[in-house]
Design an enzyme around this catalytic site. Structure first.
Site, PDB file in Angstrom:
ATOM      1  CG  HIS A  73      -8.870   5.967   1.989  1.00  3.58           C
ATOM      2  ND1 HIS A  73      -8.889   5.715   0.640  1.00  3.58           N
ATOM      3  CD2 HIS A  73      -8.211   4.933   2.555  1.00  3.58           C
ATOM      4  CE1 HIS A  73      -8.276   4.547   0.412  1.00  3.58           C
ATOM      5  NE2 HIS A  73      -7.851   4.065   1.556  1.00  3.58           N
ATOM      6  NE  ARG A  79      -4.304   5.159  10.095  1.00  6.63           N
ATOM      7  CZ  ARG A  79      -4.646   4.368   9.085  1.00  6.63           C
ATOM      8  NH1 ARG A  79      -3.805   3.463   8.602  1.00  6.63           N
ATOM      9  NH2 ARG A  79      -5.835   4.488   8.511  1.00  6.63           N
ATOM     10  CD  GLU A  90      -2.924  -1.117   2.327  1.00  5.20           C
ATOM     11  OE1 GLU A  90      -3.273  -0.059   2.851  1.00  5.20           O
ATOM     12  OE2 GLU A  90      -3.284  -2.232   2.732  1.00  5.20           O
ATOM     13  CG  HIS A 130      -9.445   6.511   6.138  1.00  8.73           C
ATOM     14  ND1 HIS A 130     -10.398   5.530   5.985  1.00  8.73           N
ATOM     15  CD2 HIS A 130      -8.250   5.861   6.259  1.00  8.73           C
ATOM     16  CE1 HIS A 130      -9.807   4.335   6.008  1.00  8.73           C
ATOM     17  NE2 HIS A 130      -8.513   4.508   6.200  1.00  8.73           N
ATOM     18  NE  ARG A 154      -4.383   5.737   3.223  1.00 10.97           N
ATOM     19  CZ  ARG A 154      -4.647   4.795   4.107  1.00 10.97           C
ATOM     20  NH1 ARG A 154      -5.152   5.107   5.274  1.00 10.97           N
ATOM     21  NH2 ARG A 154      -4.436   3.534   3.814  1.00 10.97           N
TER      22      ARG A 154
HETATM   23  C1  SIN Z   1      -7.184   0.826   2.776  1.00 11.32           C
HETATM   24  O1  SIN Z   1      -7.427  -0.365   2.711  1.00 11.32           O
HETATM   25  O2  SIN Z   1      -6.969   1.508   1.787  1.00 11.32           O
HETATM   26  C2  SIN Z   1      -7.165   1.510   4.103  1.00 11.32           C
HETATM   27  C3  SIN Z   1      -6.160   0.922   4.988  1.00 11.32           C
HETATM   28  C4  SIN Z   1      -5.798   1.903   6.074  1.00 11.32           C
HETATM   29  O3  SIN Z   1      -6.563   2.768   6.412  1.00 11.32           O
HETATM   30  O4  SIN Z   1      -4.672   1.809   6.542  1.00 11.32           O
END
Ligand code: SIN
Length: 472
Positions: A227, A366, A111, A331, A274
């Site tokens: 998010h 985060r 990610e 988020h 993010r």
């Molecule tokens: C996601 O699955 O994109 C969110 C995961 C997160 O908030 O760390």
């Protein structure tokens, strides 16, 4: 009989705290039914942990601090990443079956902000649901945990400057006072205060409001993570998440003209931290929209990402055949009730854990998939600490009650969410923050007071940092 530990909130952090406190009695106070309506259940991506070949806690810590704009508390980061492998093992011991490849090794996803694949997951993109299922079952079986559901905690009881209980209303509005040897706020975040959120609407900052009313210190309130890819469903407040793991699997963000949105913006492109991606998507949404093209995942989509697939199909979008419309949504709150790395707040007897708390681990933004991890690592730590405290009998007299204010009505809450989204969204300006603060300067209602506190914190930080981005 010894007074129980009172834990307010039944998400991953509250449950990990409760389980680790054994055999000290715990009373778990939740608004919702077991495991439902908590943000932990909706978490998709997974849990970051340095379990892969050649990965280390130091590398995970490095990525955590880069994503957090180096605003992180190094001691908390060291604890988080140093205990991550043990947290994954503990979850497996509680019954979580993480996805494995045919050879039996843990499957690792990637990610944003991670320099490698490091995310363990369960049920594809249903990690939060699977983890919560296992922890709810473990808590039900644990003889030291008792649960009261359907309670809205509206105040804290204090004796001689120590938190010693809570005041709560049941579903019929009946008030009760519940005494304990310690009070833990594990109430989650504040996404519900914004017009679009990936959280349940219930994540409205109640724990923060209680701590504020009791005079406990709060910190880093200005850092709210958006998010970048919630499913853009017009008119919906709580939006389905479109996990970042899709971008880890090759999906790309596009603008209204079909051009790649992240090219040339950041070296990690679609997998940039993010806050960076959220700002691009926010801008694209103002200029015609943003889409996530995940067609390359093809026929394996339903098996690999069953939660996203079901959400898309429910809104007549087939992600195998068409790009998914996306929008930023509130988020995660990096700020919260100021605590040390054991979970102690500035008010004796009051503790906080998980998203409601802020020990500085996430800095200004985060890192992906560090939130479930935070709940487990710091929840277990706090539970162990509280379980080792000498038992005290419940004393019912001589308490004072501090309450959050009355709730705003539905119309005013809707207005507040719009204001917060525009003023405290992914792109902010001093002017908009000031205008919003004026609007809530004399606001009644605890949500108004909380909004005022959040806006004032954002105004105090006059330079951009991480998720706090000032366009002016
Ligand atoms: C996601 O699955 O994109 C969110 C995961 C997160 O908030 O760390």
């Amino acid at each position: 009989m010894n007074a129980p530990i009172l834990i307010v909130g039944g998400g991953i952090a509250g449950l990990a705290t409760a389980l680790a406190a054994a055999p000290t009695p715990v009373l778990l106070l939740t608004r919702a039914r077991e495991g439902s309506d908590v943000a932990s259940t909706l978490a998709q991506g997974g849990i970051a942990a340095p379990v892969g070949d050649g990965d280390t806690a130091q590398a995970h810590a490095h990525d955590t601090c880069v994503a957090g704009s180096q605003h992180n508390n190094p001691a908390a980061v060291e604890r988080l990443t140093g205990d991550a492998v043990a947290a994954v093992e503990w979850l497996q011991h509680q019954g979580v079956a993480f996805d494995r490849d045919p050879g039996g090794a843990l499957q690792l996803g990637r990610e944003g902000g991670h320099d490698r694949a490091r995310i363990v997951h369960a049920g594809g993109d249903a990690t939060g649901a699977k983890v919560m299922q296992a922890l709810v079952t473990a808590a039900r079986r644990a003889p030291h945990i008792h649960r009261c559901a359907g309670l809205d905690v509206t105040g804290l009881l204090l004796r001689d400057g120590h938190a010693c209980g809570v005041h709560a209303l049941d579903a019929y509005g009946h008030a009760e006072r519940i005494h304990g040897c310690a009070v833990v706020l594990a109430t989650g975040g504040i996404g519900g205060l914004f017009a679009r959120t990936s959280n349940p609407a219930d994540a409205d900052g109640n724990g923060l409001a209680l701590a504020l009313a009791a005079g406990a210190a709060l910190r880093d309130l200005e850092f709210v993570q958006f998010h970048p890819t919630a499913l853009a469903v017009p008119g919906l407040h709580s939006l389905p998440l479109v996990t970042e793991a899709l971008r880890g699997a090759g999906a790309r963000l596009l603008d209204a003209e079909g051009r790649p949105l992240m090219d040339g913006v950041h070296p990690l492109a679609d997998l940039a931290p993010r806050d960076v991606v959220a700002r691009q998507v926010w801008q694209a949404c103002r200029e015609g929209g943003a889409w996530l093209d995940a067609r390359g995942i093809g026929t394996t989509f339903p098996a690999r990402f069953p939660t996203v697939f079901a959400a898309c199909m429910q809104h007549d979008i087939d992600p195998r055949l068409q790009p998914i419309p996306v929008t930023p949504a509130a988020h995660f709150h990096m700020g919260g009730i100021a605590v040390d790395t054991d979970g102690r707040s500035s008010l004796p007897g009051l503790y906080a854990v998980g998203e409601a708390a802020c020990n500085g681990v996430h800095g200004a933004n985060r890192l992906a998939s560090n939130s479930l991890l935070e709940g487990v690592v710091f929840g277990r730590r706090l539970g162990t600490l509280l379980g080792a405290l000498p038992g005290t009998g419940a004393r019912h007299g001589g308490c004072t009650l501090v309450r959050r204010g009355p709730s705003l009505d539905a119309i005013r809450i809707a207005g507040l969410r719009e204001t917060m989204m525009q003023a405290m969204g992914p792109v902010r300006s001093g002017k908009a923050l000031q205008a919003a603060l004026r609007q809530y300067q004399a606001a009644d209602g605890w949500q108004g007071e909380l909004a005022r506190t959040l806006l004032a914190a954002a105004l105090r930080r006059t330079q951009s940092l991480g998720a706090h981005f000032l366009a002016d």
